[in-house]
Design a protein around this motif. Structure first.
Motif: not given
Lengths: 77, 688
Positions: B605-634
């Motif tokens: 949440t903290v790391l995604m802070g800047p992206l969320i601050g710029s208007g992205l949803t948390i889901a959209a912010a997270l999809s900059t670092i994960f694909t559904p597959l890597t999210a599952f692996v994570f």
């Protein structure tokens, strides 16, 4: 015969407890002592453990443990 | 008694209601104390203020002992409890007074233990607990007669209804001022009586030397208790005499001396019960239990019903009750965070401070706190099932299956607790009678997804899997169980050979759990969770925020990718590249997760802070670092790798070995890595 030879619903009287000391102690402590009546009440879904009634309470024990309990069925029981 | 402090131990069979009495006496101010020299935590608590006047100037502490069936120790927990009763007499850390709690509905086992406790020569009072239930079940007990026969006060009480507590304490206070009566009960006559008497005579001096009650020592020695014998300094000659006495006893009776002892004790108890207690053949409570068990432990339906009950619990927890509450709380935190932010901006706070407070601390701590309702609901159901008596049935139904993976039906309760939190689960393994079962259970417990992993699963699945989120969540729980089963299967055939031993236990009647106990259990865990959110998580969010906002030269950065944190994350992310987790944010979150799993959520949440601050949803912010597959692996990695520092500490303590605990950590890391590697590469084939 041992407790494992009884069918569900049958009652017998304990004659002796055999096996290693620690196993015997455990069984004695829960009241499975000579001259006590035990009734086999139920068998678990996979055929082991079994449920027995002693005095006013119910115990569950594995067949391996039941095999250490030497019993004698009462006449006519 | 010369002691200025009463340290009253509550002793009794499992399920006799000791803990309920403990709470009634202490007003639930439970804390865990440590014993010097004895590795255990027995629960100590101060007597409730409202009762203090009964004791004038004497301070009173209460100790909640684990359940015992006799003065023989089988599990680690019982060994600890016994050591505190029989050794270190007079020390500030051992009890000097006993309240023996007996379940009025099952007095035979209670009295069997009582007979042995009386040999300990400590001031003792018998609390005949659950007398109300027993009475309504048609049991009447003549307490006056019982008192006369045993030579100690017997007080009928109902701990859960707080009845008879004052009367009990008045007896305690009265007995404190009067020395113990010299009258001793003798449970046996004839040969055994003579044997005990002779051995007592021989052991008088050696027992006094180590401060052990002599009759207790004599009976243990007759029962071939080697551990007790080695504690006593007995001369060779005398040992021969003792051996001769035992030999004689065994030959005459045709039974082992242990058997004679137990038989005589139970004969005394049965005789006592015949005189002091009257009851119906099968009580109403038992009849009801039998009816319930006709369904719940049914030969065919027992296992499916159990699985359905667990499914129902998780469904209610995550979808029906906990889920909506969690969303509501999250909404509230968002709203209040926004309002608080506006306020800060309004008064013109420096923008760095604003960012730290709102996007760092507030967002991080609240992201974790919002899972409180789910955790409370989960613990509510788990303690409800445990208190009702169903868990013993589960052990009965599942024993044979569990034995296939080297565990016992009795390992089941700790494993289920593991879904709540691994720490109490690992501590609960102390109740297991075999070391081998215990170690294997400790090893497999972390694969039960604990409630701290829930926020992570919740956050990521909601962001990536939409309507299938719950399904993915369940698949993680199932995967953990499958890994545990496979691992148990392999380990029980390699490192942990040998059959699980000793299972026998009492099957208690079903009881409607006392709401107060269930709520207390839920509340204790909620408190722990909140405490963690405001300590370790709070600190973590500050550290992460700072590291994310400065670079190697300690200057503020404009993009977090230039920060120290990014540098560290990038340095080690090569390790995680083969399993698809190449973003430094994911790596950092995993590192933070070593301290506590909730920290992964707050870190992301903290790391995604800047992206969320710029208007992205948390889901959209997270999809900059994960694909559904890597999210599952994570998520799988989080499921399988090191649970948390607290679990590591508990494991180390319970195994009493740092090396073994580290070995477990290595195993978890390797396992997580290998499983993730396989999933990622199989996934790549399908995703392309």
């Amino acid at each position: 015969m041992t407790l494992t030879d009884l069918a569900v619903g049958q009652t017998a009287v304990i004659e002796d407890i055999v096996g290693e000391r620690i196993q015997r102690m455990k069984l004695l402590d829960v009241g499975l002592v000579p001259q006590t009546k035990v009734t086999v009440r139920k068998i678990a879904p996979m055929g082991d453990p079994i449920e027995v009634g002693v005095r006013s309470y119910v115990l569950t024990l594995r067949k391996a443990e039941a095999a250490l309990i030497v019993v004698k069925q009462e006449e006519g029981a | 008694m010369q002691d200025h402090e009463l340290r009253i131990a509550l002793v009794g069979n499992k399920n006799s209601g000791k803990s309920a009495l403990f709470n009634a006496l202490t007003g639930q101010k439970v804390h865990v104390g440590n014993y010097p020299g004895v590795t255990t935590h027995l629960q100590w608590g101060a007597l409730k203020g409202g009762y203090a006047h009964l004791f004038e100037k004497t301070s009173v502490r209460i100790i909640d002992m684990p359940g015992l069936s006799s003065l023989n120790a089988y599990s680690t927990e019982e060994k600890d409890a016994l050591a505190s009763l029989t050794l270190h007499r007079g020390s500030q850390d051992t009890p000097n007074y006993l309240i023996d709690v007996i379940d009025a509905g099952n007095i035979e086992m209670g009295l069997y233990l009582a007979l042995q406790l009386l040999e300990l020569n400590m001031p003792t009072i018998i609390a005949l607990n659950m007398i109300d239930e027993a009475t309504s079940n048609g049991v009447t007990i003549d307490t006056v007669e019982l008192e006369r026969e045993l030579g100690v006060p017997v007080v009928p009480i109902s701990a859960t209804k707080q009845q008879g507590i004052t009367a009990l304490l008045e007896q305690v206070a009265a007995l404190k001022d009067h020395p113990l009566s010299e009258r001793r009960i003798d449970f046996c006559s004839g040969d055994l009586h003579k044997a005990i008497h002779s051995v007592c005579h021989i052991l008088e001096a050696p027992a006094a030397q180590v401060g052990m009650p002599v009759r207790y020592a004599a009976e243990k020695v007759i029962e071939h208790d080697e551990a007790i014998l080695t504690q006593l300094d007995v001369e060779q000659e005398d040992l021969h005499v003792i051996a001769h006495i035992i030999d004689h006893l065994e030959k005459d009776s045709g039974l082992a001396s242990e058997t004679v002892m137990a038989k005589e004790r139970y004969a005394f108890v049965d005789d006592l019960c015949a005189r002091c207690a009257s009851r119906v053949e099968t009580s109403r409570e038992q009849q009801r239990s039998q009816k319930i068990d006709r369904v719940l432990t049914h030969r065919v339906w027992g296992i499916p019903i159990y699985l359905c009950i667990m499914a129902l619990v998780f469904w209610l927890t995550f979808s029906v009750i906990g889920g909506p509450l969690q969303e509501a709380l999250e909404g509230f935190f968002d709203w209040s965070g926004g309002a608080f932010g506006e306020f800060l901006l309004g008064v013109g706070v420096n923008h760095w401070v604003y960012d730290l407070v709102i996007n760092g601390i507030w967002a991080g701590v609240c992201s974790v706190l919002s899972f409180l309702p789910i955790i409370m609901v989960l613990f509510f159901f788990l303690s409800f099932l445990e208190d009702s008596g169903y868990m013993t049935r589960v052990a009965f139904v599942m024993d044979k299956l569990l034995r296939k993976i080297g565990l016992s039906g009795r390992s089941f309760a700790p494993l289920i607790v593991g879904f709540g939190c691994n720490v109490p689960a690992i501590m609960a393994t102390r109740t297991l009678p075999s070391e081998r079962d215990r170690k294997l259970t400790i090893l497999l417990t972390p694969f039960m997804s604990c409630s701290a992993k829930l926020p992570v699963y919740g956050m990521i699945t909601a962001a990536f899997f939409g309507t299938k989120a719950t399904l993915v969540m369940i698949s993680l729980y199932v995967l953990g169980i499958v890994v545990a089963i496979l691992l148990g299967f392999v380990l029980s055939r390699t490192l942990f050979k040998g059959d699980a031993m000793m299972y026998v236990m009492e099957l208690p009647a079903y009881r409607w759990p006392a709401l107060s106990d269930v709520v207390r259990h839920m509340w204790d865990n909620a408190k722990e969770f909140v405490k963690k959110a405001f300590t370790i998580i709070f600190l973590g969010t500050v550290v992460i925020w700072v590291l994310q906002n400065i670079d190697m030269t300690f200057n503020p950065v404009s993009y977090s990718s230039q920060s120290i944190l990014a540098a560290i994350g990038t340095q080690i992310s090569f390790i995680f590249q083969p399993i698809g987790l190449d973003s430094w944010e994911a790596t950092t979150a995993l590192l933070a997760g070593l301290a506590a799993k909730e920290a992964i959520v707050s870190t992301l949440t903290v790391l995604m802070g800047p992206l969320i601050g710029s208007g992205l949803t948390i889901a959209a912010a997270l999809s900059t670092i994960f694909t559904p597959l890597t999210a599952f692996v994570f998520l799988v990695f989080i499921l399988l790798y090191v649970p948390c520092l607290a679990t590591f500490a508990a494991t180390r303590k319970e195994l009493d070995s740092t090396i073994q605990a580290i070995g477990i950590v290595v195993m978890q890391l390797v396992l997580a890595y290998v499983v993730c590697f396989v999933i990622y590469h199989i996934g790549l084939i399908f995703v392309g």
